[in-house]
Design a protein around this motif. Structure first.
Motif, PDB file in Angstrom:
ATOM      1  N   SER A   7       0.845  -1.179   0.000  1.00  0.00           N
ATOM      2  CA  SER A   7       0.000   0.000   0.000  1.00  0.00           C
ATOM      3  C   SER A   7       0.887   1.238   0.000  1.00  0.00           C
ATOM      4  CB  SER A   7      -0.939   0.020   1.208  1.00  0.00           C
ATOM      5  OG  SER A   7      -0.212   0.086   2.419  1.00  0.00           O
ATOM      6  N   GLY A   8       0.304   2.383  -0.306  1.00  0.00           N
ATOM      7  CA  GLY A   8       1.019   3.646  -0.247  1.00  0.00           C
ATOM      8  C   GLY A   8       1.405   4.233  -1.580  1.00  0.00           C
ATOM      9  N   GLY A   9       1.159   3.534  -2.663  1.00  0.00           N
ATOM     10  CA  GLY A   9       1.484   4.061  -3.967  1.00  0.00           C
ATOM     11  C   GLY A   9       0.551   5.191  -4.355  1.00  0.00           C
ATOM     12  N   GLY A  10       0.921   5.891  -5.418  1.00  0.00           N
ATOM     13  CA  GLY A  10       0.109   6.999  -5.882  1.00  0.00           C
ATOM     14  C   GLY A  10       0.804   7.771  -6.968  1.00  0.00           C
ATOM     15  N   SER A  11       0.227   8.910  -7.309  1.00  0.00           N
ATOM     16  CA  SER A  11       0.765   9.791  -8.336  1.00  0.00           C
ATOM     17  C   SER A  11       1.252  11.076  -7.692  1.00  0.00           C
ATOM     18  CB  SER A  11      -0.307  10.088  -9.386  1.00  0.00           C
ATOM     19  OG  SER A  11       0.199  10.902 -10.412  1.00  0.00           O
ATOM     20  N   VAL A  12       2.522  11.406  -7.927  1.00  0.00           N
ATOM     21  CA  VAL A  12       3.124  12.594  -7.334  1.00  0.00           C
ATOM     22  C   VAL A  12       3.953  13.327  -8.374  1.00  0.00           C
ATOM     23  CG1 VAL A  12       3.192  11.605  -5.017  1.00  0.00           C
ATOM     24  CG2 VAL A  12       5.161  11.351  -6.541  1.00  0.00           C
ATOM     25  N   GLN A  13       4.343  14.542  -8.033  1.00  0.00           N
ATOM     26  CA  GLN A  13       5.221  15.332  -8.884  1.00  0.00           C
ATOM     27  C   GLN A  13       6.672  15.095  -8.508  1.00  0.00           C
ATOM     28  OE1 GLN A  13       3.996  19.433  -8.645  1.00  0.00           O
ATOM     29  NE2 GLN A  13       2.074  19.071  -9.720  1.00  0.00           N
ATOM     30  N   PRO A  14       7.595  15.356  -9.417  1.00  0.00           N
ATOM     31  CA  PRO A  14       9.016  15.196  -9.090  1.00  0.00           C
ATOM     32  C   PRO A  14       9.402  15.988  -7.850  1.00  0.00           C
ATOM     33  CG  PRO A  14       8.749  15.501 -11.438  1.00  0.00           C
ATOM     34  CD  PRO A  14       7.395  15.743 -10.826  1.00  0.00           C
ATOM     35  N   GLY A  15      10.225  15.372  -7.011  1.00  0.00           N
ATOM     36  CA  GLY A  15      10.670  15.993  -5.786  1.00  0.00           C
ATOM     37  C   GLY A  15       9.828  15.659  -4.571  1.00  0.00           C
ATOM     38  N   GLU A  16       8.654  15.122  -4.781  1.00  0.00           N
ATOM     39  CA  GLU A  16       7.784  14.768  -3.669  1.00  0.00           C
ATOM     40  C   GLU A  16       8.138  13.391  -3.115  1.00  0.00           C
ATOM     41  OE1 GLU A  16       3.883  17.471  -4.833  1.00  0.00           O
ATOM     42  OE2 GLU A  16       3.795  15.302  -5.132  1.00  0.00           O
ATOM     43  N   SER A  17       7.419  12.990  -2.071  1.00  0.00           N
ATOM     44  CA  SER A  17       7.737  11.762  -1.357  1.00  0.00           C
ATOM     45  C   SER A  17       6.537  10.846  -1.238  1.00  0.00           C
ATOM     46  CB  SER A  17       8.256  12.088   0.054  1.00  0.00           C
ATOM     47  OG  SER A  17       9.422  12.877   0.023  1.00  0.00           O
ATOM     48  N   LEU A  18       6.833   9.570  -1.085  1.00  0.00           N
ATOM     49  CA  LEU A  18       5.833   8.554  -0.807  1.00  0.00           C
ATOM     50  C   LEU A  18       6.433   7.540   0.157  1.00  0.00           C
ATOM     51  CD1 LEU A  18       4.320   7.711  -4.320  1.00  0.00           C
ATOM     52  CD2 LEU A  18       3.102   8.781  -2.419  1.00  0.00           C
ATOM     53  N   ARG A  19       5.593   6.910   0.939  1.00  0.00           N
ATOM     54  CA  ARG A  19       6.023   5.811   1.779  1.00  0.00           C
ATOM     55  C   ARG A  19       5.190   4.577   1.461  1.00  0.00           C
ATOM     56  NH1 ARG A  19       5.834   4.761   8.308  1.00  0.00           N
ATOM     57  NH2 ARG A  19       3.594   4.596   7.796  1.00  0.00           N
ATOM     58  N   LEU A  20       5.852   3.538   1.027  1.00  0.00           N
ATOM     59  CA  LEU A  20       5.200   2.281   0.731  1.00  0.00           C
ATOM     60  C   LEU A  20       5.251   1.364   1.946  1.00  0.00           C
ATOM     61  CD1 LEU A  20       6.637   1.516  -2.827  1.00  0.00           C
ATOM     62  CD2 LEU A  20       4.674   2.944  -2.191  1.00  0.00           C
ATOM     63  N   VAL A  78       7.215  -4.196   6.267  1.00  0.00           N
ATOM     64  CA  VAL A  78       8.411  -3.551   5.754  1.00  0.00           C
ATOM     65  C   VAL A  78       7.985  -2.293   5.013  1.00  0.00           C
ATOM     66  CG1 VAL A  78       8.425  -4.928   3.627  1.00  0.00           C
ATOM     67  CG2 VAL A  78      10.539  -3.859   4.445  1.00  0.00           C
ATOM     68  N   PHE A  79       8.769  -1.227   5.157  1.00  0.00           N
ATOM     69  CA  PHE A  79       8.452   0.061   4.562  1.00  0.00           C
ATOM     70  C   PHE A  79       9.519   0.465   3.558  1.00  0.00           C
ATOM     71  CE2 PHE A  79       6.952   0.006   8.943  1.00  0.00           C
ATOM     72  CZ  PHE A  79       5.608   0.343   8.796  1.00  0.00           C
ATOM     73  N   LEU A  80       9.122   1.307   2.641  1.00  0.00           N
ATOM     74  CA  LEU A  80      10.064   1.951   1.745  1.00  0.00           C
ATOM     75  C   LEU A  80       9.717   3.436   1.692  1.00  0.00           C
ATOM     76  CD1 LEU A  80      12.475   1.472  -0.179  1.00  0.00           C
ATOM     77  CD2 LEU A  80      10.810   1.394  -2.046  1.00  0.00           C
ATOM     78  N   GLN A  81      10.538   4.247   2.343  1.00  0.00           N
ATOM     79  CA  GLN A  81      10.375   5.692   2.299  1.00  0.00           C
ATOM     80  C   GLN A  81      11.096   6.212   1.068  1.00  0.00           C
ATOM     81  OE1 GLN A  81       8.649   7.849   4.413  1.00  0.00           O
ATOM     82  NE2 GLN A  81       9.150   9.389   2.854  1.00  0.00           N
ATOM     83  N   MET A  82      10.363   6.872   0.191  1.00  0.00           N
ATOM     84  CA  MET A  82      10.906   7.348  -1.068  1.00  0.00           C
ATOM     85  C   MET A  82      10.837   8.872  -1.092  1.00  0.00           C
ATOM     86  SD  MET A  82       9.320   4.554  -3.746  1.00  0.00           S
ATOM     87  CE  MET A  82       7.654   5.174  -3.540  1.00  0.00           C
ATOM     88  N   ASN A  83      11.990   9.503  -1.068  1.00  0.00           N
ATOM     89  CA  ASN A  83      12.089  10.954  -1.114  1.00  0.00           C
ATOM     90  C   ASN A  83      12.693  11.399  -2.440  1.00  0.00           C
ATOM     91  OD1 ASN A  83      11.155  11.115   1.581  1.00  0.00           O
ATOM     92  ND2 ASN A  83      13.247  10.941   2.379  1.00  0.00           N
ATOM     93  N   SER A  84      12.503  12.664  -2.747  1.00  0.00           N
ATOM     94  CA  SER A  84      13.065  13.250  -3.967  1.00  0.00           C
ATOM     95  C   SER A  84      12.766  12.392  -5.188  1.00  0.00           C
ATOM     96  CB  SER A  84      14.580  13.438  -3.804  1.00  0.00           C
ATOM     97  OG  SER A  84      14.875  14.276  -2.706  1.00  0.00           O
ATOM     98  N   LEU A  85      11.527  12.033  -5.336  1.00  0.00           N
ATOM     99  CA  LEU A  85      11.138  11.134  -6.420  1.00  0.00           C
ATOM    100  C   LEU A  85      11.361  11.762  -7.789  1.00  0.00           C
ATOM    101  CD1 LEU A  85       7.961   9.615  -4.811  1.00  0.00           C
ATOM    102  CD2 LEU A  85       9.918   8.309  -5.665  1.00  0.00           C
ATOM    103  N   ARG A  86      11.740  10.916  -8.710  1.00  0.00           N
ATOM    104  CA  ARG A  86      12.026  11.311 -10.085  1.00  0.00           C
ATOM    105  C   ARG A  86      11.116  10.564 -11.046  1.00  0.00           C
ATOM    106  NH1 ARG A  86      18.489   9.980  -9.372  1.00  0.00           N
ATOM    107  NH2 ARG A  86      18.969  11.629  -7.843  1.00  0.00           N
ATOM    108  N   PRO A  87      10.900  11.098 -12.245  1.00  0.00           N
ATOM    109  CA  PRO A  87      10.089  10.365 -13.227  1.00  0.00           C
ATOM    110  C   PRO A  87      10.600   8.953 -13.493  1.00  0.00           C
ATOM    111  CG  PRO A  87      10.396  12.620 -13.941  1.00  0.00           C
ATOM    112  CD  PRO A  87      11.263  12.439 -12.727  1.00  0.00           C
TER     113      PRO A  87
END
Length: 115
Positions: A7-20, A78-87
């Motif tokens: 869970s935790g996926g989605g659509s974001v702009q570059p530079g934003e963050s998500l946590r899976l 288990v988590f995956l924190q994703m910062n500074s996301l890129r295309p």
């Protein structure tokens, strides 16, 4: 038998963050490996990050410094924190648990990074 759900996926702009998050249901014994993979359209599935039973975290070079893998053993998560996301991070992300009873995969969660 173990069952995984991301869970935790989605659509974001570059530079934003998500946590899976990936939560396992069922009894878990002697976990050897917990990891995150991703697969973009037309490409092979690749390993993004993982942690072994020893607790050491490992990352693909393309995500080092931006992604962090962590776990909550009490919650079998288990988590995956994703910062500074890129295309280039756009893909379906899958979690995987390897333990004494077998090898288990989640169904995947979509991550889309676009401006």
């Amino acid at each position: 038998q173990l069952q995984l759900r991301e869970s935790g996926g989605g659509s974001v702009q570059p530079g934003e963050s998500l946590r899976l998050s990936c939560t396992a249901s069922g009894s878990i014994f002697s976990v050897r490996f917990m990891g995150w993979y991703r697969q973009a359209p037309g490409k092979q599935r690749e390993l993004v990050a993982f942690v072994t039973s020893g607790g050491t975290a490992n990352y693909a070079e393309t995500v080092k410094g931006r992604f962090t893998i962590s776990r909550d053993n009490a919650k079998n998560t288990v988590f995956l924190q994703m910062n500074s996301l890129r295309p280039e991070d756009t893909a379906v992300y899958y979690c995987r648990f390897l333990e004494r009873a077998g090898n288990y995969w989640g169904q995947g969660t979509q991550v889309t990074v676009s401006s």
